[in-house]
Design a protein around this motif. Structure first.
Motif, mmCIF file in Angstrom:
data_model
loop_
_atom_site.group_PDB
_atom_site.id
_atom_site.type_symbol
_atom_site.label_atom_id
_atom_site.label_comp_id
_atom_site.label_asym_id
_atom_site.label_seq_id
_atom_site.Cartn_x
_atom_site.Cartn_y
_atom_site.Cartn_z
ATOM 1 N N LEU A 137 44.593 -20.486 33.456
ATOM 2 C CA LEU A 137 43.275 -19.826 33.707
ATOM 3 C C LEU A 137 42.576 -20.776 34.927
ATOM 4 C CD1 LEU A 137 40.955 -17.705 32.200
ATOM 5 C CD2 LEU A 137 40.002 -19.995 33.244
ATOM 6 N N VAL A 142 39.397 -21.572 37.199
ATOM 7 C CA VAL A 142 38.134 -21.476 37.270
ATOM 8 C C VAL A 142 37.656 -22.124 38.468
ATOM 9 C CG1 VAL A 142 35.857 -21.802 36.139
ATOM 10 C CG2 VAL A 142 37.891 -21.508 34.735
ATOM 11 N N ALA A 158 35.478 -22.364 31.380
ATOM 12 C CA ALA A 158 36.513 -23.289 31.283
ATOM 13 C C ALA A 158 36.545 -23.851 29.672
ATOM 14 C CB ALA A 158 36.206 -24.817 32.142
ATOM 15 N N ALA A 187 37.904 -21.016 27.528
ATOM 16 C CA ALA A 187 39.274 -20.863 27.595
ATOM 17 C C ALA A 187 40.154 -21.835 27.228
ATOM 18 C CB ALA A 187 39.693 -20.436 29.068
ATOM 19 N N LYS A 188 39.588 -23.039 27.214
ATOM 20 C CA LYS A 188 40.589 -24.128 26.675
ATOM 21 C C LYS A 188 40.796 -24.004 25.050
ATOM 22 C CE LYS A 188 40.923 -29.201 26.495
ATOM 23 N NZ LYS A 188 40.158 -30.421 27.013
ATOM 24 N N ALA A 191 44.369 -21.789 26.531
ATOM 25 C CA ALA A 191 44.555 -21.592 27.816
ATOM 26 C C ALA A 191 44.785 -22.851 28.584
ATOM 27 C CB ALA A 191 43.590 -20.770 28.553
ATOM 28 N N VAL A 247 43.551 -24.874 31.525
ATOM 29 C CA VAL A 247 42.492 -24.659 32.483
ATOM 30 C C VAL A 247 42.929 -25.491 33.753
ATOM 31 C CG1 VAL A 247 40.108 -24.339 32.784
ATOM 32 C CG2 VAL A 247 40.984 -23.586 30.840
ATOM 33 N N PHE A 285 40.652 -31.570 32.304
ATOM 34 C CA PHE A 285 41.010 -30.228 33.257
ATOM 35 C C PHE A 285 41.711 -30.670 34.441
ATOM 36 C CE2 PHE A 285 37.207 -28.647 31.076
ATOM 37 C CZ PHE A 285 37.723 -27.575 30.309
#
Length: 428
Positions: free
Chosen positions: A219, A221, A232, A235-236, A240, A242, A260
């Motif tokens: 993903l 961002v 973020a 999602a993490k 995901a 990221v 990230f």
């Protein structure tokens, strides 16, 4: 405008009056999760701070906004509400505000651009003393085509990052003719609404639209402000991988130190399965990025305006468009056969494909807004045209009330501690 001839209803233009009862139930549901705003409403009912005050508001017409409108009305305000985003309008909420609560509303879901600006002008026809804006379109209209109303306006509030950016530019150019308070910049707004609200509601919209499994996927961002951090982080937490893209070295460094990956969009575009833009700027995803994206890449924008993804280029250059393949999801087939998926037409995805922020988060943002409006009634005459911060005591009051409503308690300073912090005479 849709105004009954033999009715005591306020002026309005809404889609379907029969949805009012449904809208009322949803508004009452939101209100249960907004305890701070409910306390403010009870105080306003007694003190009537807005008696004789007319307020034009250009905001997302959602259940949470409806709770704020009721609070202002309880305080004596005469309100005209229009939508700040056509796709975020909840038609049942608009109907309930008019038919159940007697508040003037000009909003229909998916109205076109002409209708959007007709609604803004209709909300300004009450000749407001205060304005509420989400994105600065109402303030911009005042400074371009409705200048005759400016002498009557004491001030207003702006609740979005994009809107504050535009207001600051207006102030820098000497164009802003009255004081605007940046409600967006309070701690209880950007630390909680932007981070926790945007983070959760953005992913909620992606899931509703695509039923996509995020775990194990990449993903991207775009932007690592508070909104980007929220997306973020969540999602993490869902598994995901990221990637962050940024133009600010400090924010990029922050992202790297949180674990990230950080890289330019030109590189990230080749890797991402899902792309979410939250920058407040334009053309963050554009032709050069579309050209290298994977087949099936998903794109969504959680910035305020629909300019972060170059939708116009997709419309003009895609070989084929499969509209509404799923809920609020369009598929663009490129000349080489790759399929790119766009959610909510590139508009604000958490409101275009979901219900926006949870009410418990908006409780803080709208409490800031309500108390700032009360502050403006008293202090606008002492403020110069320009962008101003919300007084710190308002932000702290909202945080304290919210903390208490959640069962949290904090320490208080002892007299000795207070003296130590407020004196330079004590040594180490």
């Amino acid at each position: 405008m849709n105004v009954p001839v033999t009715s005591t209803l306020p002026k309005h233009d809404i889609a379907d009056a029969s949805l009012a009862a449904q809208g009322r139930m949803r508004i009452e549901w939101a209100e249960r999760n907004m305890p701070v705003l409910s306390q403010i409403r009870a105080r306003f009912e007694k003190s009537q701070p807005f008696a004789g005050v007319r307020i034009s508001a250009c905001m997302h017409v959602t259940t949470e906004t409806a709770v704020l409108m009721r609070v202002l009305k309880a305080g004596g305000a005469d309100i005209a509400l229009c939508a700040s985003n056509p796709l975020s309008t909840q038609d049942d909420t608009a109907a309930a505000l008019v038919h159940e609560y007697g508040i003037s509303v000009f909003a229909r879901n998916a109205v076109d651009r002409d209708g959007y600006y007709k609604h803004i002008n209709a909300s300004l026809d009450i000749e407001p003393h205060q304005v509420f804006d989400d994105g600065c379109d109402l303030v911009n209209t005042l400074h371009t085509t409705r200048k005759e109303l400016i002498p009557n306006i004491a001030g207003g509030c702006e609740e979005t990052t994009t809107g504050v950016i535009r207001l600051n530019q207006m102030a820098k150019d000497g164009a802003l003719q009255f004081p605007m308070i940046a409600v967006n910049d309070t701690d209880t707004k950007h630390m909680f609404d932007n981070r926790y609200g945007t983070g959760q509601s953005t992913l909620d919209a992606v899931f509703r639209a695509t039923n996509f499994l995020l775990a194990g996927r990449i993903l991207v961002v775009a932007g690592f402000g508070y909104c980007g951090k929220g997306v973020a982080e969540r999602a993490k937490g869902m598994g995901a991988d990221v990637i962050i893209t940024e133009i600010d070295p400090t924010k990029a460094l922050d992202a790297m130190m949180q674990g990230f990956r950080v890289m330019p969009m030109a590189d990230a575009a080749k890797l991402g399965d899902v792309f979410i833009t939250v920058t407040g700027n334009r053309d963050v995803l554009r032709d050069e990025h579309f050209a290298v994206m994977k087949d099936g890449a998903i794109m969504a924008n959680s910035g305020h305006f629909d300019i972060e993804i170059d939708v116009a280029w997709l419309e003009q250059h895609a070989a084929k468009k499969n509209a509404k393949m799923r809920h609020q999801t369009d598929e663009y087939v490129m000349a080489d056969g790759r399929r790119l998926l766009l959610i909510a037409e590139g508009r604000l995805v958490n409101l275009g494909a979901a219900e926006g922020h949870p009410a418990s988060v908006m409780d803080m943002s709208f409490s800031d807004q309500a108390l700032t409006a009360e502050y403006l009634v008293k202090e606008a005459k002492n403020l110069k045209p320009g962008v101003h911060n919300v007084p710190t005591y308002i932000d702290k009051e909202v945080a304290s009330l919210k903390l208490k409503s959640m069962g949290g308690l904090i320490d208080t300073l002892t007299p000795a501690q207070d003296m130590y912090l407020n004196s330079w005479e004590h040594g180490s």
